[in-house]
Scaffold this motif. Sequence first.
Motif, PDB file in Angstrom:
ATOM      1  N   UNK A   2       0.128  15.511   1.263  1.00 33.58           N
ATOM      2  CA  UNK A   2       0.636  14.129   1.213  1.00 33.58           C
ATOM      3  C   UNK A   2       2.064  14.194   0.719  1.00 33.58           C
ATOM      4  N   UNK A   3       2.988  13.806   1.579  1.00 38.93           N
ATOM      5  CA  UNK A   3       4.389  13.769   1.197  1.00 38.93           C
ATOM      6  C   UNK A   3       4.720  12.347   0.786  1.00 38.93           C
ATOM      7  N   UNK A   4       5.550  12.209  -0.239  1.00 45.41           N
ATOM      8  CA  UNK A   4       5.940  10.860  -0.676  1.00 45.41           C
ATOM      9  C   UNK A   4       6.968  10.312   0.307  1.00 45.41           C
ATOM     10  N   UNK A   5       6.620   9.172   0.922  1.00 48.06           N
ATOM     11  CA  UNK A   5       7.563   8.508   1.833  1.00 48.06           C
ATOM     12  C   UNK A   5       8.486   7.636   0.988  1.00 48.06           C
ATOM     13  N   UNK A   6       9.769   7.776   1.192  1.00 49.43           N
ATOM     14  CA  UNK A   6      10.733   7.023   0.386  1.00 49.43           C
ATOM     15  C   UNK A   6      11.589   6.137   1.285  1.00 49.43           C
ATOM     16  N   UNK A   7      12.304   5.203   0.644  1.00 54.03           N
ATOM     17  CA  UNK A   7      13.169   4.299   1.415  1.00 54.03           C
ATOM     18  C   UNK A   7      14.188   5.107   2.217  1.00 54.03           C
ATOM     19  N   UNK A   8      14.702   6.179   1.624  1.00 56.02           N
ATOM     20  CA  UNK A   8      15.710   6.995   2.305  1.00 56.02           C
ATOM     21  C   UNK A   8      15.128   7.661   3.559  1.00 56.02           C
ATOM     22  N   UNK A   9      13.808   7.836   3.585  1.00 58.14           N
ATOM     23  CA  UNK A   9      13.159   8.529   4.705  1.00 58.14           C
ATOM     24  C   UNK A   9      12.406   7.560   5.617  1.00 58.14           C
ATOM     25  N   UNK A  10      12.675   6.259   5.462  1.00 56.61           N
ATOM     26  CA  UNK A  10      11.908   5.241   6.198  1.00 56.61           C
ATOM     27  C   UNK A  10      11.977   5.447   7.718  1.00 56.61           C
ATOM     28  N   UNK A  11      13.163   5.655   8.237  1.00 57.45           N
ATOM     29  CA  UNK A  11      13.329   5.821   9.694  1.00 57.45           C
ATOM     30  C   UNK A  11      12.537   7.019  10.194  1.00 57.45           C
ATOM     31  N   UNK A  54       2.017  22.302  13.832  1.00 60.34           N
ATOM     32  CA  UNK A  54       2.259  21.321  12.770  1.00 60.34           C
ATOM     33  C   UNK A  54       2.121  19.881  13.247  1.00 60.34           C
ATOM     34  N   UNK A  55       1.697  19.031  12.341  1.00 59.78           N
ATOM     35  CA  UNK A  55       1.522  17.604  12.628  1.00 59.78           C
ATOM     36  C   UNK A  55       1.940  16.795  11.400  1.00 59.78           C
ATOM     37  N   UNK A  56       2.530  15.627  11.655  1.00 60.37           N
ATOM     38  CA  UNK A  56       2.952  14.769  10.539  1.00 60.37           C
ATOM     39  C   UNK A  56       2.767  13.315  10.959  1.00 60.37           C
ATOM     40  N   UNK A  57       2.164  12.494  10.093  1.00 60.49           N
ATOM     41  CA  UNK A  57       1.983  11.064  10.409  1.00 60.49           C
ATOM     42  C   UNK A  57       1.773  10.271   9.122  1.00 60.49           C
ATOM     43  N   UNK A 113      10.715  13.775  -2.190  1.00 58.37           N
ATOM     44  CA  UNK A 113      10.827  14.184  -3.592  1.00 58.37           C
ATOM     45  C   UNK A 113       9.512  14.599  -4.258  1.00 58.37           C
ATOM     46  N   UNK A 114       8.395  14.400  -3.563  1.00 59.40           N
ATOM     47  CA  UNK A 114       7.115  14.854  -4.132  1.00 59.40           C
ATOM     48  C   UNK A 114       6.124  15.108  -3.005  1.00 59.40           C
ATOM     49  N   UNK A 115       5.293  16.103  -3.221  1.00 59.39           N
ATOM     50  CA  UNK A 115       4.269  16.413  -2.217  1.00 59.39           C
ATOM     51  C   UNK A 115       3.034  16.952  -2.916  1.00 59.39           C
ATOM     52  N   UNK A 116       1.875  16.566  -2.385  1.00 59.37           N
ATOM     53  CA  UNK A 116       0.589  16.979  -2.944  1.00 59.37           C
ATOM     54  C   UNK A 116      -0.113  17.898  -1.962  1.00 59.37           C
ATOM     55  N   UNK A 147       0.849  -1.193   0.000  1.00 57.55           N
ATOM     56  CA  UNK A 147       0.000   0.000   0.000  1.00 57.55           C
ATOM     57  C   UNK A 147       0.886   1.245   0.000  1.00 57.55           C
ATOM     58  N   UNK A 148       0.554   2.221  -0.855  1.00 57.55           N
ATOM     59  CA  UNK A 148       1.335   3.467  -0.808  1.00 57.55           C
ATOM     60  C   UNK A 148       1.157   4.136   0.544  1.00 57.55           C
ATOM     61  N   UNK A 149       2.133   4.898   0.922  1.00 55.52           N
ATOM     62  CA  UNK A 149       2.054   5.590   2.220  1.00 55.52           C
ATOM     63  C   UNK A 149       1.849   7.079   1.977  1.00 55.52           C
ATOM     64  N   UNK A 150       0.727   7.578   2.454  1.00 56.72           N
ATOM     65  CA  UNK A 150       0.508   9.029   2.435  1.00 56.72           C
ATOM     66  C   UNK A 150       1.078   9.566   3.734  1.00 56.72           C
ATOM     67  N   UNK A 151       2.113  10.351   3.603  1.00 50.59           N
ATOM     68  CA  UNK A 151       2.757  10.906   4.805  1.00 50.59           C
ATOM     69  C   UNK A 151       2.126  12.287   4.973  1.00 50.59           C
ATOM     70  N   UNK A 152       1.166  12.329   5.885  1.00 44.59           N
ATOM     71  CA  UNK A 152       0.223  13.450   5.913  1.00 44.59           C
ATOM     72  C   UNK A 152       0.681  14.563   6.851  1.00 44.59           C
ATOM     73  N   UNK A 153       0.883  15.748   6.288  1.00 49.58           N
ATOM     74  CA  UNK A 153       1.150  16.901   7.154  1.00 49.58           C
ATOM     75  C   UNK A 153      -0.089  17.780   7.216  1.00 49.58           C
TER      76      UNK A 153
END
Length: 209
Positions: free
Chosen positions: A85-94, A45-48, A132-135, A31-37
Amino acid sequence: MLERNRSFRFYQPELGHDLPHDPFKAIIAPRPIGWISTVDEHGRQNLAPYSYFNAVSTRPPAVMFSSEGTKDSVRNAMSTREFVCNLATAALAEAMNQSSASVAREVNEFELAKLATAPCRLVRPPRVAASPAALECKVLDVLQLRDLDGQPTDRHVVLGQVVGIHIDESCLENGRFMTAKAVPLARCGYNDYASVTSVFSMLRPDEVL
Ligand SMILES: Cc1cc2nc3c(=O)[nH]c(=O)nc-3n(C[C@H](O)[C@H](O)[C@H](O)COP(=O)(O)O)c2cc1C
């Protein structure tokens, strides 16, 4: 063609299963991950991360995320009518994982996960600068899920129209967003994740080159 010697396990979720862990989310994977701010009514501010997340329409471009419980993201989206919605990437997994911590409403997960913010153009919540991408989205509707008995549940589906899109130029090649270059992170079942490192192309039956 019917394959021989395959046996299927069947269960009705309402009645339970006899597996050690619920397989539901492992089946609907990745499932894609919407990293929601979001921001609250005071601008906090909130992010999850939300993996009950997807695109639901191209025109208008629209996405959804679903909150199991009335969490801060859905609360903020309901009160300010905006989310990103921020794109969660492998580099940002932690960092993505850290931002999922159950913390008090006033805790800023950008700070918790040591993530720099970048401003959005059309909505108040900031975006994750390293993504690298945000909606940028404006809320269309928030649906409270009802079960088959018509009983309202504490599950809330937020639908948003995408009003602005940020793309890191380094992910563009010949005018195309190179998904495999961004290496998006996806949620599988249990504690598992997948990342997209390669793609392949197929034309639809009615498409010609
Ligand atoms: C990869 C990942 C995906 C998640 N997806 C969801 C989801 O779709 N819905 C949900 O309610 N919680 C989901 N969670 C849990 C939330 O991120 C977590 O409860 C978080 O604290 C909610 O934050 P908020 O209250 O600031 O919105 C997910 C957690 C992770 C790590």
